[in-house]
Scaffold this motif. Structure first.
Motif, mmCIF file in Angstrom:
data_model
loop_
_atom_site.group_PDB
_atom_site.id
_atom_site.type_symbol
_atom_site.label_atom_id
_atom_site.label_comp_id
_atom_site.label_asym_id
_atom_site.label_seq_id
_atom_site.Cartn_x
_atom_site.Cartn_y
_atom_site.Cartn_z
ATOM 1 N N ALA A 2 0.835 -1.209 0.000
ATOM 2 C CA ALA A 2 0.000 0.000 0.000
ATOM 3 C C ALA A 2 0.867 1.256 0.000
ATOM 4 O O ALA A 2 0.411 2.336 -0.369
ATOM 5 C CB ALA A 2 -0.930 0.004 1.208
ATOM 6 N N HIS A 3 2.109 1.106 0.439
ATOM 7 C CA HIS A 3 3.069 2.222 0.511
ATOM 8 C C HIS A 3 4.425 1.715 0.027
ATOM 9 O O HIS A 3 5.350 1.557 0.824
ATOM 10 C CB HIS A 3 3.170 2.757 1.947
ATOM 11 C CG HIS A 3 1.850 3.109 2.525
ATOM 12 N ND1 HIS A 3 1.205 4.285 2.234
ATOM 13 C CD2 HIS A 3 1.021 2.421 3.350
ATOM 14 C CE1 HIS A 3 0.047 4.320 2.864
ATOM 15 N NE2 HIS A 3 -0.093 3.200 3.548
ATOM 16 N N GLY A 15 13.042 2.324 6.591
ATOM 17 C CA GLY A 15 11.944 3.061 5.978
ATOM 18 C C GLY A 15 10.721 3.098 6.867
ATOM 19 O O GLY A 15 10.034 4.121 6.958
ATOM 20 N N VAL A 16 10.445 1.983 7.541
ATOM 21 C CA VAL A 16 9.300 1.925 8.447
ATOM 22 C C VAL A 16 9.530 2.840 9.646
ATOM 23 O O VAL A 16 8.636 3.573 10.062
ATOM 24 C CB VAL A 16 9.014 0.478 8.891
ATOM 25 C CG1 VAL A 16 7.961 0.443 9.992
ATOM 26 C CG2 VAL A 16 8.577 -0.361 7.700
ATOM 27 N N GLU A 45 6.256 -8.910 3.727
ATOM 28 C CA GLU A 45 5.369 -8.175 2.827
ATOM 29 C C GLU A 45 4.024 -7.966 3.505
ATOM 30 O O GLU A 45 3.593 -8.801 4.296
ATOM 31 C CB GLU A 45 5.093 -8.958 1.544
ATOM 32 C CG GLU A 45 6.243 -9.096 0.607
ATOM 33 C CD GLU A 45 5.817 -9.831 -0.654
ATOM 34 O OE1 GLU A 45 5.434 -9.146 -1.626
ATOM 35 O OE2 GLU A 45 5.864 -11.075 -0.644
ATOM 36 N N MET A 46 3.364 -6.851 3.125
ATOM 37 C CA MET A 46 2.026 -6.589 3.642
ATOM 38 C C MET A 46 1.159 -5.985 2.541
ATOM 39 O O MET A 46 1.614 -5.125 1.795
ATOM 40 C CB MET A 46 2.080 -5.639 4.846
ATOM 41 C CG MET A 46 0.710 -5.387 5.451
ATOM 42 S SD MET A 46 0.779 -4.611 7.094
ATOM 43 C CE MET A 46 1.338 -2.982 6.665
#
Length: 118
Positions: free
Chosen positions: A37-38, A46-47, A107-108
């Motif tokens: 989604a991002h 990055g998170v 992954e999400m």
């Protein structure tokens, strides 16, 4: 990794967003992490940056988790995101699918479950 450990890891991920404490990111996120989604937010670094940015802009934003389901390498999370005082105009429930590799979140994907209209 057993289901309890995988479920706990996923809960810790959402707690990181709720508290702003990103120290856990390196322990739960794979170096190849991508949130589809991002896609510009990759890897633990990055998170961490995204959590700090979002929390600075919206400090009262909270993730609420209703259910965590799945097996050792694919977890489904049902929840919502909003402000604690928000009672109307909810965007509906969200469903996150999370893939684990080597016992780390890799992954999400995010899906929105719209509320039925009344």
């Amino acid at each position: 990794m057993d289901n309890g450990s995988a479920h706990s890891m996923v809960m810790r991920y959402f707690d990181m967003w709720n508290t702003g404490d990103t120290a856990i990111a390196d322990q739960i996120l794979h170096s190849q992490w991508v949130d589809h989604a991002h896609p510009d937010v990759t890897g633990p670094a990055g998170v961490k940056q995204a959590v700090q940015t979002i929390r600075a802009e919206r400090p009262d934003l909270r993730f609420t988790i209703h259910d965590v389901l799945g097996d050792n390498d694919l977890i489904a999370v049902v929840g919502s995101v909003g402000r604690p005082q928000q009672t109307t105009d909810s965007p509906g429930r969200l469903i996150w699918l999370i893939r684990l590799v080597d016992d780390l979140m890799t992954e999400m994907w995010t899906y929105q479950q719209n509320q039925p209209s009344h």
